[in-house]
Design an enzyme around this catalytic site. Structure first.
Site: not given
Length: 319
Positions: A112, A197, A201
């Site tokens: 997470n 980023y 992801k």
């Protein structure tokens, strides 16, 4: 499943009321001192799970544990802090060894923790662009070191119940280039923190799918948890302000992770699936991303495999 549906998802159908007692089940939630991880850890503890909260700060870890215990005074589960610095590959093995001295099983690993758009030039302890390091390389190494324990647990557990959950982002389908990743940008990250980023992801999605291809017994899924108002936006406060009308509470978004980790709708047959808010298996992931997650022998581009192999190369000496 349209992007519009991810921006404005229906209410979760898989809630805490859907979850029975998790007595005897062991969970790790990385980055659980705040935000989605904190809410998820609270849910798992409320259902009597043995929950390990990881963070780099012992003080924040103990504060989160005390807050959860106060909010859930009647749980028969347990809460423990596990020191983990995902941006320092040299220390991850010792964190795993500490965990293995305390537990002989691991049922669900929730990857997470993450960082979003820190100041340009931010790097890990090994000098790697911080987002790729923290969001991909650290979790990859952590997962690889825990995989033997996960696989052993799967042998003695109900089929498909032992899982690794990778937290991605809707930004992948919205902004990733064709085939998801330009490997030249992985080897030499551009001076563009937003692009880095997105790459990190996309990497989460690819690592999830590739682990699913490689493991026969452990379910591996990635997800878009839904836009949540958390401190993930601490480096992009202006974006957080403008996006606030589209944001949801961390508790609501944590239901996506709860679904990914515990729902019976996800089986080994759906291994490698992509979960969207607030707990639905996506049926229409972007076509080029699907192709990137398939090998050449399956008619795909093999880009996910290529990224996995890069992660293996970068973390090999820390195994």
């Amino acid at each position: 499943m349209s992007q519009w549906s991810q921006f404005f998802p229906p209410k979760p159908h898989f809630t805490l009321e859907s979850v029975g007692s998790q007595d005897g089940k062991v969970f790790i939630v990385t980055g659980a001192t705040s935000g989605l991880g904190f809410e998820l850890a609270k849910m798992l503890y409320r259902r009597n799970g043995r929950v390990y909260i990881t963070a780099r700060s012992n003080e924040k870890g103990e504060k989160a544990i005390n807050a959860i215990r106060s909010a859930v005074p009647d749980s028969s589960g347990s809460l423990s802090f596990l020191h983990l610095e995902l941006d320092d590959l040299s220390g991850i093995k010792s964190s795993v060894e500490v965990f293995k001295t305390q537990e002989s099983k691991l049922h669900v690993l929730f990857n997470n923790a993450g960082v979003s758009q820190p100041p340009l030039g931010s790097a890990s302890k090994q000098g790697i662009e911080l987002q790729l390091a923290t969001n991909c390389l650290g979790p990859f190494l952590f997962t690889q070191l825990l995989l033997p324990l996960l696989e052993a647990t799967a042998k003695d557990s109900s089929r498909g119940s032992v899982r690794v959950v990778w937290t991605g982002s809707q930004i992948v389908e919205l902004s990733a280039p064709p085939s998801g990743l330009v490997m030249a940008e992985v080897h030499n990250p551009p001076k563009d923190k937003t692009r880095n980023y997105v790459n990190s992801k996309t990497g989460n999605m690819f690592l999830a799918s590739e682990l699913a291809r490689r493991s026969k017994d452990v379910v591996s899924v990635s997800l878009n948890p839904g836009a949540a108002n958390t401190n993930l936006f601490r480096h992009t406060r202006l974006l957080g302000v403008f996006a606030r009308p589209l944001m949801y509470s961390p508790n609501l978004a944590a239901h996506t992770e709860l679904f990914a980790g515990l729902s019976g709708e996800i089986t080994l047959e759906q291994n490698g699936c992509y979960v969207v808010p607030f707990g639905r298996i996506s049926k229409d992931v972007r076509k080029d991303l699907v192709e990137a997650m398939k090998g050449g022998d399956e008619g795909g581009t093999g880009r996910a495999k290529e990224f996995w192999e890069w992660c293996e190369m970068m973390t090999g000496k820390y195994v």
